[in-house]
Scaffold this motif. Structure first.
Motif, PDB file in Angstrom:
ATOM      1  N   ASP A   1       0.824  -1.209   0.000  1.00  0.00           N
ATOM      2  CA  ASP A   1       0.000   0.000   0.000  1.00  0.00           C
ATOM      3  C   ASP A   1       0.861   1.263   0.000  1.00  0.00           C
ATOM      4  O   ASP A   1       0.547   2.243  -0.679  1.00  0.00           O
ATOM      5  N   ILE A   2       1.930   1.228   0.775  1.00  0.00           N
ATOM      6  CA  ILE A   2       2.842   2.382   0.816  1.00  0.00           C
ATOM      7  C   ILE A   2       3.497   2.590  -0.539  1.00  0.00           C
ATOM      8  O   ILE A   2       3.564   3.716  -1.056  1.00  0.00           O
TER       9      ILE A   2
ATOM     10  N   THR B   1      -6.386   5.605   6.776  1.00  0.00           N
ATOM     11  CA  THR B   1      -5.808   4.980   5.592  1.00  0.00           C
ATOM     12  C   THR B   1      -4.416   5.517   5.330  1.00  0.00           C
ATOM     13  O   THR B   1      -4.050   6.605   5.789  1.00  0.00           O
ATOM     14  N   VAL B   2      -3.648   4.749   4.563  1.00  0.00           N
ATOM     15  CA  VAL B   2      -2.279   5.149   4.241  1.00  0.00           C
ATOM     16  C   VAL B   2      -2.262   6.491   3.524  1.00  0.00           C
ATOM     17  O   VAL B   2      -1.486   7.394   3.871  1.00  0.00           O
ATOM     18  N   ALA B   3      -3.121   6.628   2.524  1.00  0.00           N
ATOM     19  CA  ALA B   3      -3.100   7.837   1.701  1.00  0.00           C
ATOM     20  C   ALA B   3      -3.399   9.083   2.522  1.00  0.00           C
ATOM     21  O   ALA B   3      -2.673  10.092   2.433  1.00  0.00           O
ATOM     22  N   GLU B   4      -4.467   9.041   3.339  1.00  0.00           N
ATOM     23  CA  GLU B   4      -4.812  10.231   4.114  1.00  0.00           C
ATOM     24  C   GLU B   4      -3.767  10.517   5.188  1.00  0.00           C
ATOM     25  O   GLU B   4      -3.477  11.677   5.498  1.00  0.00           O
TER      26      GLU B   4
ATOM     27  N   GLU C   1       8.266   9.262   7.636  1.00  0.00           N
ATOM     28  CA  GLU C   1       7.875  10.457   6.888  1.00  0.00           C
ATOM     29  C   GLU C   1       7.897  11.682   7.793  1.00  0.00           C
ATOM     30  O   GLU C   1       8.357  12.762   7.387  1.00  0.00           O
TER      31      GLU C   1
ATOM     32  N   LEU D   1      -0.438   9.785   5.101  1.00  0.00           N
ATOM     33  CA  LEU D   1       0.763  10.368   4.489  1.00  0.00           C
ATOM     34  C   LEU D   1       0.511  11.802   4.053  1.00  0.00           C
ATOM     35  O   LEU D   1       1.374  12.684   4.222  1.00  0.00           O
ATOM     36  N   GLU D   2      -0.661  12.069   3.492  1.00  0.00           N
ATOM     37  CA  GLU D   2      -0.990  13.437   3.067  1.00  0.00           C
ATOM     38  C   GLU D   2      -0.976  14.390   4.257  1.00  0.00           C
ATOM     39  O   GLU D   2      -0.442  15.508   4.168  1.00  0.00           O
TER      40      GLU D   2
ATOM     41  N   ALA E   1       1.193   3.984  -3.079  1.00  0.00           N
ATOM     42  CA  ALA E   1       0.912   5.398  -2.835  1.00  0.00           C
ATOM     43  C   ALA E   1       2.097   6.295  -3.197  1.00  0.00           C
ATOM     44  O   ALA E   1       2.058   7.503  -2.952  1.00  0.00           O
TER      45      ALA E   1
END
Length: 402
Positions: free
Chosen positions: A59-60, A349-352, A322, A354-355, A63
């Motif tokens: 997943d990482i 979630t991973v995406a939110e 990160e 990291l953002e 992304a």
């Protein structure tokens, strides 16, 4: 000859350049070691934990990776559910594969064996081990227990027994830090509530535990609680069933799992209660993880409470990297608590996640396996529930507050 020499020189330069390119490419990878029990006692959980970690790495990478596009590369080793084997595997991952993160150790004996190596080597370890020693040792943010301590398990088993109205109990404890701590905590809770309890400690790898079982039954207990593992629990249950002595049973999920019912048969397992971690059913990411896991592993997600925690280990470390701007364990370990515990904005979630980190937002990662809120000792406590063996199936009955 000159042409051959020139050609050889050109080939050598080309080869050297190729080697340098390969090394440079590898330097951009973020190397993560998995150290799971793929074989022996922990094999009912190890492959699932490793798969959970792999899902997170996938997943990482999907992304876009970390720290400007660096991808995760996993190096997998098997602890063989054995401290000596785990030490050799950990040294390989650290010294040969040059990883600075070891994820997925399972038993307390294994994690306690590799912890000094991780600390000395400046390597982060996340585990699902529960010995009290992991709570009290000076971990200096290198060692992070994520699966619930044996204190929590022993307390819940004791409270469950009290809630059933039992007054007399015995506890069969495997002779290692995990089993003994479970027994001590169970007895403390049970006796404080007015019950009586004898703890019987037994040594591993015996062909029979009939003598210890006879001792545990001698006081006429209403319930026998377990601080054990699947292989020895299998022998204990079979021998007890053959004896025909009426008594109830309760044990932790790593001992009392669907694999136990398969090993001893539905009749012998009937009524035995299992207490253990459950995933974070309320996480928006849970259903996706559940679908992927059950498709890949061909088993229900609840059959392995540690798989989702394995996923969370990898995500938490990635978010810490990160936030720190570095994949060096010396630097990102200080961000682990910051990205996974209150008071930040909850992310799932991973995406939110990291953002948010890249935007400079303080976050509180809520995992698919648990909330990953690390307390003052550096331990994260999962969510808990209990199951009961009924008609050859281990059925989820309800939550337990820890």
């Amino acid at each position: 000859m000159l042409e051959s020499g020139a050609a050889a020189g050109a080939f050598a330069m080309s080869s050297a350049a190729g080697i340098r390119l390969t090394v440079a490419q590898e330097a951009e990878e973020i190397r993560i070691g998995t150290l799971c029990p793929i074989t022996r006692a922990g094999s009912v959980f190890g492959p699932g934990i490793q798969r959970g970690i792999q899902f997170a790495a996938d997943d990482i990478n999907a992304a876009g990776g970390l720290l400007g596009g660096r991808k995760i590369r996993l190096f997998n080793e098997d602890t063989q559910s054995d401290p000596d084997s785990a030490v050799r595997a950990a040294k390989k991952l650290i010294e040969i594969n040059e990883t600075e993160t070891l994820l997925g150790t399972w038993s307390s004996g294994v994690t306690m064996a590799i912890a000094p190596i991780a600390i000395e080597g400046k390597v982060v370890n996340m585990n699902v081990s529960g010995t009290t020693d992991l709570r009290t040792m000076d971990k200096d943010e290198w060692i992070w227990p994520c699966g619930g301590s044996n204190i929590a398990y022993g307390k819940m088993m004791g409270e469950y027994a009290i809630a059933q109205g039992y007054k007399n109990a015995s506890f069969l404890a495997f002779n290692n830090p995990s089993g003994i701590t479970l027994g001590e905590e169970f007895k403390k809770v049970f006796v404080d509530a007015g019950g009586t309890c004898e703890v019987v400690v037994y040594n591993p790898n015996q062909p029979s535990y009939r003598a210890e079982l006879t001792r545990a039954l001698a006081s006429g207990p209403e319930v026998i609680a377990l601080g054990s593992y699947l292989p020895d629990t299998t022998i204990l249950l079979k021998e007890w069933y053959a004896m025909g002595e009426p008594v109830d049973w309760v044990g932790p999920i790593w001992a009392v799992s669907p694999a136990l019912i398969e090993a001893v048969g539905a009749d012998a397992a009937e009524g035995i209660v299992s207490i253990g971690a459950v995933p974070n059913f309320d996480s928006p990411a849970f259903e996706s993880f559940k679908e992927r896991y059950e498709s890949a592993m061909d088993q229900p997600i609840l059959a392995n409470p540690f798989a989702a925690i394995g996923y969370d280990m990898m995500i938490t470390c990635a978010l810490a990297m990160e936030a720190a701007g570095s994949s060096k364990a010396e630097e990102f370990r200080r961000q682990i608590r910051a990205v996974s515990s209150p008071p930040g904005e909850k992310v799932y979630t991973v995406a939110e996640a990291l953002e948010a980190v890249r935007a400079g937002t303080e976050i509180d990662y809520e995992g698919v396996g648990g909330n990953m809120d690390f307390d003052e000792t550096g331990e994260a406590k999962p969510y808990f529930a209990y199951w009961k063996a009924e008609g050859g199936t281990l059925n989820l009955k309800g939550p337990i507050e820890s």
